[in-house]
Structure formats: C-alpha cells, structure tokens
Write a protein that holds these residues in place. Structure first.
Motif, PDB file in Angstrom:
ATOM      1  N   ASP A 167     -11.175  -5.875 -15.411  1.00  0.00           N
ATOM      2  CA  ASP A 167     -12.590  -5.752 -15.057  1.00  0.00           C
ATOM      3  C   ASP A 167     -12.800  -5.286 -13.624  1.00  0.00           C
ATOM      4  O   ASP A 167     -13.700  -4.510 -13.341  1.00  0.00           O
ATOM      5  N   PHE A 168     -11.988  -5.791 -12.708  1.00  0.00           N
ATOM      6  CA  PHE A 168     -12.150  -5.446 -11.295  1.00  0.00           C
ATOM      7  C   PHE A 168     -11.105  -4.440 -10.843  1.00  0.00           C
ATOM      8  O   PHE A 168     -10.749  -4.380  -9.671  1.00  0.00           O
ATOM      9  N   SER A 169     -10.625  -3.643 -11.777  1.00  0.00           N
ATOM     10  CA  SER A 169      -9.534  -2.737 -11.424  1.00  0.00           C
ATOM     11  C   SER A 169      -9.931  -1.797 -10.289  1.00  0.00           C
ATOM     12  O   SER A 169      -9.090  -1.400  -9.487  1.00  0.00           O
ATOM     13  N   GLU A 170     -11.216  -1.457 -10.229  1.00  0.00           N
ATOM     14  CA  GLU A 170     -11.639  -0.571  -9.142  1.00  0.00           C
ATOM     15  C   GLU A 170     -11.363  -1.218  -7.793  1.00  0.00           C
ATOM     16  O   GLU A 170     -10.788  -0.594  -6.894  1.00  0.00           O
ATOM     17  N   GLN A 171     -11.749  -2.460  -7.662  1.00  0.00           N
ATOM     18  CA  GLN A 171     -11.528  -3.186  -6.412  1.00  0.00           C
ATOM     19  C   GLN A 171     -10.023  -3.345  -6.132  1.00  0.00           C
ATOM     20  O   GLN A 171      -9.563  -3.153  -5.007  1.00  0.00           O
ATOM     21  N   LYS A 176     -18.033   1.880  -3.001  1.00  0.00           N
ATOM     22  CA  LYS A 176     -16.670   2.323  -2.760  1.00  0.00           C
ATOM     23  C   LYS A 176     -16.308   2.342  -1.285  1.00  0.00           C
ATOM     24  O   LYS A 176     -15.275   1.810  -0.875  1.00  0.00           O
ATOM     25  N   THR A 177     -17.173   2.951  -0.494  1.00  0.00           N
ATOM     26  CA  THR A 177     -16.822   3.075   0.927  1.00  0.00           C
ATOM     27  C   THR A 177     -16.736   1.713   1.603  1.00  0.00           C
ATOM     28  O   THR A 177     -15.855   1.485   2.432  1.00  0.00           O
ATOM     29  N   VAL A 178     -17.633   0.821   1.245  1.00  0.00           N
ATOM     30  CA  VAL A 178     -17.590  -0.503   1.866  1.00  0.00           C
ATOM     31  C   VAL A 178     -16.329  -1.245   1.459  1.00  0.00           C
ATOM     32  O   VAL A 178     -15.716  -1.939   2.278  1.00  0.00           O
ATOM     33  N   LEU A 179     -15.959  -1.089   0.206  1.00  0.00           N
ATOM     34  CA  LEU A 179     -14.749  -1.756  -0.260  1.00  0.00           C
ATOM     35  C   LEU A 179     -13.538  -1.259   0.511  1.00  0.00           C
ATOM     36  O   LEU A 179     -12.695  -2.036   0.961  1.00  0.00           O
ATOM     37  N   GLN A 207     -18.395  -0.952 -13.106  1.00  0.00           N
ATOM     38  CA  GLN A 207     -18.827   0.411 -13.420  1.00  0.00           C
ATOM     39  C   GLN A 207     -18.210   1.423 -12.468  1.00  0.00           C
ATOM     40  O   GLN A 207     -18.623   2.586 -12.427  1.00  0.00           O
ATOM     41  N   GLY A 208     -17.217   0.954 -11.706  1.00  0.00           N
ATOM     42  CA  GLY A 208     -16.522   1.884 -10.833  1.00  0.00           C
ATOM     43  C   GLY A 208     -16.998   1.826  -9.397  1.00  0.00           C
ATOM     44  O   GLY A 208     -16.619   2.657  -8.583  1.00  0.00           O
ATOM     45  N   ALA A 209     -17.860   0.861  -9.092  1.00  0.00           N
ATOM     46  CA  ALA A 209     -18.320   0.642  -7.714  1.00  0.00           C
ATOM     47  C   ALA A 209     -18.894   1.891  -7.063  1.00  0.00           C
ATOM     48  O   ALA A 209     -18.625   2.177  -5.891  1.00  0.00           O
TER      49      ALA A 209
END
Lengths: 216, 216, 216, 216
Positions: free
Chosen positions: D176-180, C128-131, C122-124
């Motif tokens: 699916d994990f494109s954000e990551q 996001k910041t942790v990633l 869902q876009g994290a």
DNA sequence: TATGAATGAGACTTCATTCAT
DNA sequence: TATGAATGAAGTCTCATTCAT
C-alpha cells in the motif's frame, strides 16, 4: 378484421415466420400504445413477444418499420366501424349501430385506440397521407349519407363532421382515458354492466340530448 | 389560472429566477406535449426557452422534475373550468357555459390538453394520486349539482359522470385531435368562425341531441 | 500542532476570514479522507463547513488548492511524532514513547491518517517532493539514531527502516482500517480500554516479539 | 486463487465472453486501485482492457457493477493466505509461513491490496456484510488456533487479534505504501533482495522483537 | 465577504443497429 | 432463423469554475 392478415409483405414464407410476425405486432401495439414511439425500447417489444431483440430485428429491420406496421394495423381497426355506417337504415338505427360498434371496438382494442390517438396528437407524422387520402374519402362518403338523412328530414340539421367528431371523441374517450375513468367510477369497459350503461348513455345523449323533450 | 404562479419552491429567490422558470415551463409544456416525456430532449426545451441546457438544469435538476412541474401546471388549467360549473343557473345555461369554456380552453391551451391526455393514456403515472384526490373530490361535488338538476326535473335523467365524460371528450377532442380535424375540415379552433360553429354544434348536440324534436 | 496555524498565506486579513479558513480545512480533511480527491465534491465540503460553495471558492480558488492545503496540514500531523524520537533515552523508552505517540495520533487524527494513506496509495502525486525532501531528511537522522543504539548493543541489529515501517504500519492501521477493526472487535481507539490494550500489545510485540523468551 | 474463475453469472456463455470478462477485471483492478471508484473513468478501464467502452458496458452494465466484481476478486485474494494458517505446525513455523505468504501476496497483487485498503478506509460500503460474515468467521477460527498455541505455552500471551492486525498491517504496508517506501529505500518488493530482507526483518521483529534477548 | 446565475467539459448510460456465426 | 458480441450516436446528469451583483 382478423389481425393476422396485415403482414404487409414481410418475410413470412414459413409458418413459423408468420406466427412470429403476429406475436411481434401484438406486442408492439401494446408497448407503443403505452409508451409511444420514442418511449418504447425494441428490447421491450421483443421480450413481450418472447424472442430476442436480434431476432425481432430479423423480421423488422428498424424500429420505425415496426412502428409503421403496428400503426397500419391500428388504422385498419380504426376505420372498420365507419365503413359499415349504412345509409339505408336511417339515422336512428344507423347512428345507434355506429356508436355501439365504435364503443365495442374501444372495449376490444383499447391499445389500438390509444396508439392511434398518440400518433394523431403528435401531429400524425406517419399517418398524414393516409388521413388525407383514405380517411378523407371515406369521411366524405359518410357525411354525404348524413346529409341525405338531414335533407330527408330524418334528423336535425347538424353539421355531419361535428357529429362524427362527437361520436369518435366520446367512444374513444372510454378507451383512451380509461385510467381516469377507472379512477372516478371504479370501472371500465371490460365490466359488462358498465359497458351497457355507457352505450345507453352515449346513444341517449347524442340522439336525444340531455334537456327534457317536453318544453320546460 | 395565471401561469406565472406555480413556482413550487423552486430556485426563484430573485426576479430573474422566477422569470426563467416561467419561460422554461412555457417551453416545456409545448415540447412535452409534442414529443412526450421520453421523446423530448432537455436541450430542446432549453433552446425553446432561450437558455443553455445547463442553465435549465440549474432550475430543474432532472428531466422528471421538469416534467412534473409542467404537468402540475397543466392540471391546474384542466381543472379550472370545472370548478366554475355553477348549480344556481340551471342546466341549460350552466352546461352551455361549461361546454363553451372547456372549448375555449381547448383553443387557448391545446398543448396543455394534449399533455394531459398523453399522461392519462400512459396510465397517469405522475398524476394518479391527484386524480384520485383533488379531481375525484371536485367531480363528486359537480355530479351532485347535476343530480340536483335532474331531481328538480330540469333535465333528463342521464348519468352525470357520462355527461361529464361526454363534455370532456368532445371539447378536448378539438385540441387533441386537431391534426385530424385540420385534415378533414381545413380548419381548427384558432379560426373564429370554426370555433363558433363548433361551439354551437356541441351545445346543440349535447343539450338537444341530433334527432328531430317533433316526431317526424 | 495547533491546527489553526497552517493558513499558508491565504486571504485571512480579518478574523472572520481566518475562522472560515479553519472551518473549511477541518471539513475538507474529513471529506477528502472519506471520499478522496475526485470523490469529494466542493459543495460537500462547503456544506460541512457551513457555507456556500461560492463562498468557499472565495477562500480557495480551486479544488486542487483546497486539497493541497488540507494535505499540508495532514503531513504536519504525520511528521510531528517522528521529530520527537529522541536518541538520549535509549531504545526501550524511546521506541515505546514513539509507538505510543503515533498511536495517540491515530486516535486523535484518524482522518489525517487516512488522507495521508490515500494520497500515498495513489502514488503521492501531491506529496512526492516533500517525501523525497523533508521526510527523507528526517528519516535519515532518525535511522542514524537507531543505528547508534544498535552499535551500542542496546537493541538487536534490525534494519532501522524496516523498524520504522513496522511502527508506522501498525499504529496507522488502527486509524486507517478502523472499519475492519470495529467489525472484528466491536471497538476502536476511541475506547479507552481498547486504546490501552492496543498500546501494550504493539509495544510488547515490537520490543519483545511473540515467541517465548525463555528457550521454549 | 485463480483469477479466471469469478464470473459471477455474467454474460459469458461463450469462450470469448469469459476471456473478455477476465481482461476487464484485470484492468479494472489496476485502475480502481490507482484512482478509486469515482476517480476512474469507465473508458480508462476499457482502454486498458483493449476494448471499446460500450463493449465493456455490454458485460458490466454499470460502473458500480464493475467495481463490485473487481472488489470481490480482491477479497478472494485477500482471504486466501489466512485460510492456510495451520495450527498443526506450531507458532514459529506457522506464523513465519503466514507472514511470508502475506508478503508474497503483497508483492504479487499490490493493486488488490491497495483496492482493498481504499475500500476499507472509505468505510467499506461495498464490503461491510462480507467483513462481518465470512471474514469474522474465518478470523474467529484462526484466533482460536493462536489461543491454543498460547495455552500450550508455545508462545507469549499476546492478544491474537492484535497479532493478526500487526501481521496484516506490516505486510500490506509494503504494497500500500510502496510509493513512500520506494522514495526512502529506492526499492520495492519486486526487488528480490529487498523482498528477502523485508521478509527476514518482519519475521524477526514479530517473532522475537527488537530488544536484545540476553538480559533485557 | 457572500451568493445566485450561468456555463462547458466531462462522465455515465441507453439504445438502435450492425456484425459474425 | 436465431443469438451473442460489438459499436456509435445520443442524451442525461454532474461538477468545477466563472460571472455579476
């Protein structure tokens, strides 16, 4: 009382139009009687009448207009028997005929009876003026008839209005509460024998009462 | 028939909860009786009960649940008088008492009468099982009572069910059709004199009929 | 990775408080993993945790707070195996161990895997910041390790990130898509034999590929 | 796989209707994939489709109906590449083509991939029967193909299902994990170079593995 | 710590009605 | 006459959150 008469000035220049209006009103009566004004969807009526909702709205521009038309028909059906109550033949025959005819109407037009009942029970918002006008006039004439019979010693001195209410209440009950009656007796007025039995019972009770005639 | 009893398992652990439920059901009876299930808005009931719509929904999760609860109460009110019909005192006193009490209920709980009537007229969808069970049982017992009176020669051989229907029809009519009655008489059962007059008229007609006793 | 650690400063001065928080987070993980943030009702979590909704909200003031707490736990679980990837033992043993441990985590914490996956998909928004911080740092260190192996001629010159993605994708797949896998194989990782078979298959494919070694 | 086909019996008698349904489904896919079933508001889809909420509901009567329609389309997209896996050309070319096409679909329909993934992860409530039917049948046929290759000595004796899972997992991961992935690489499949690099990396790893070929 | 009561902001859905053809 | 498309107003129900005890 032919139902295809009351097209109150509707768009019915063509034959097909008149036929549609009749189909709509037939359907509307049934649906409104079953679910009430608010509880009935226009689409439901349209479906029952075999046409599209939009087409129905071509004939009756609003739901209220449709309801009013259905109700008017109902009222005609409701008033008809009372009009025929005749002073000339005396109370025994006259009341018997009236009770029988009212019951016959309950059998033939149960939905009309129910629709009328629901309208009244909700305060008769669409019928108030007619009740106070046409109905009141007619009732006044008929109570005079009854009073005449009483004055002539042909019947007991009952209040004419209560007599009318009693006749209305009992005969309509077999249409309006048919569900309850069916649950308790397994029958309704469409059953010939039950119809005859009901007729006799009502006439008997209203004319002679339930207590034994001979003292004790 | 104390109305604050029927909290059928609702959220009423506290005093305040029970009180709210009562207020809601009082309001619901009135509104549903006036506008029907579909025609009544939840907010309308909430307002009449003096609380927010959401708070009402805290007690009754859906409109249907609320309607069912109101209807159950109504049925209790409806059945009460019939339960008291007593074989010991004979038909004259017994039927008179029954008619009078039914009429009294029509005066005190006209909305309950109307709600019950509307439910039945729509095919009793929420009440069918109760009608076929509890009501049918009770009616069976009471018709036995009447049959006993007839067998003992205490009253004319009328079909007991038709007698019950007649009593129900007439007494309830004064509640259900009060609008029409008010239009024609200017009065309703809240008028003491009219109430007394109605009582006498109904008892008179049902017990003795309208035709003169002495062959005249 | 003991799950009762991460009570991020919550109200847990008493023993009972800490226990409740653990029960809540356990339940939250399962429910959020199954229905997502929006799709999960607080009451549902409370019920699964065996307490009232209001009481749960005593520990976590808002749904978002609860979700964040559950997610943080999840992330810890997710990162753990990667931290242990060790350069000293070489690619064959190192990657084998990593794959096996990731798969073991998929077996032991499938809900955590799914919750993490849904959040990323869902876009994290909450991660996001942790990633970009913690994860990116860790990944950078580990890709260096892999690059070292490649430079030392211990493994083929694959892009380290794609290798990591492949390991993540395949091992997590057995948790995230377990429904599909169960439909096609009748088994999931809780089945010992299937777990062993899967482990061997993944290690084999990733380390040696599917084509025959000897020039076929 | 032309998306304008799947109008499963919807109101699309006119050209305008069919066009609207397509616009709705396009929007629905994106929104549902991003926010899930519960997290997506109908209005949001309507807005994205450039029409009023009520008009959307004219075409899809409920949110669930809309979701089901979007999901069906998604499934079609998902199954397409697998259908084309061809036994005739052997494992090296066949698997390469399959991986490349799956990855191409991940690039072109990332939302479909995500929607499918979310549905499966939630237990596939809307897809269970299709998975057990259509998908299972197709998979059975394709595993037979792979088994044939193994029997012919054209590839190593891997369990075909694990091979399929590996291909699905890895190729879908990039959607699916494109954000990551974007966080860690700064790129996604829309980047031509990255797409090519990914393709090569996956094909390389799956076909040949990561360990050195020469004396392992 | 725990829970019953209360609320407001949504979100879905229904439905009468209008528009365009 | 007939119908598909479109809309807005209403109404039901859900749910996170707050209040009071």
């Amino acid at each position: 009382m032919d139902k295809s008469e009351a097209n109150g000035g509707k768009r019915s220049k063509t034959r097909i139009g008149a036929a549609n209006i009749d189909r709509i009103l037939d359907a509307a009566l049934i649906e409104f009687a079953h679910s009430g004004l608010r509880g009935t969807r226009i689409e439901q009526v349209a479906e029952a009448a075999g046409m599209s909702k939009t087409n129905l709205l071509y004939y009756f521009r609003t739901k209220d207009e449709l309801y009013a038309a259905a109700l008017t028909r109902t009222l005609d059906i409701w008033l008809e028997p009372l009009r025929e109550l005749d002073s000339a033949i005396g109370p025994a025959a006259g009341l018997t005929a009236y009770i029988e005819q009212k019951l016959d109407y309950s059998r033939r037009f149960p939905e009309a009876s129910r629709l009328f009942a629901m309208e009244i029970m909700q305060g008769a918002p669409h019928l108030k003026t007619v009740l106070a006008g046409e109905l009141a006039d007619l009732v006044e004439r008929k109570t005079a008839t009854i009073k005449g019979w009483i004055a002539a010693g042909l019947m007991a001195p009952v209040e004419p209005l209560h007599l009318l209410f009693t006749i209305w209440a009992t005969t309509q009950h077999y249409a309006d509460f048919s569900e309850q009656i069916r649950t308790l007796t397994g029958k309704d007025l469409t059953d010939e024998a039950f119809f005859a039995q009901t007729k006799a019972a009502l006439v008997g009770m209203i004319l002679k009462g339930v207590l034994p005639r001979s003292p004790g």
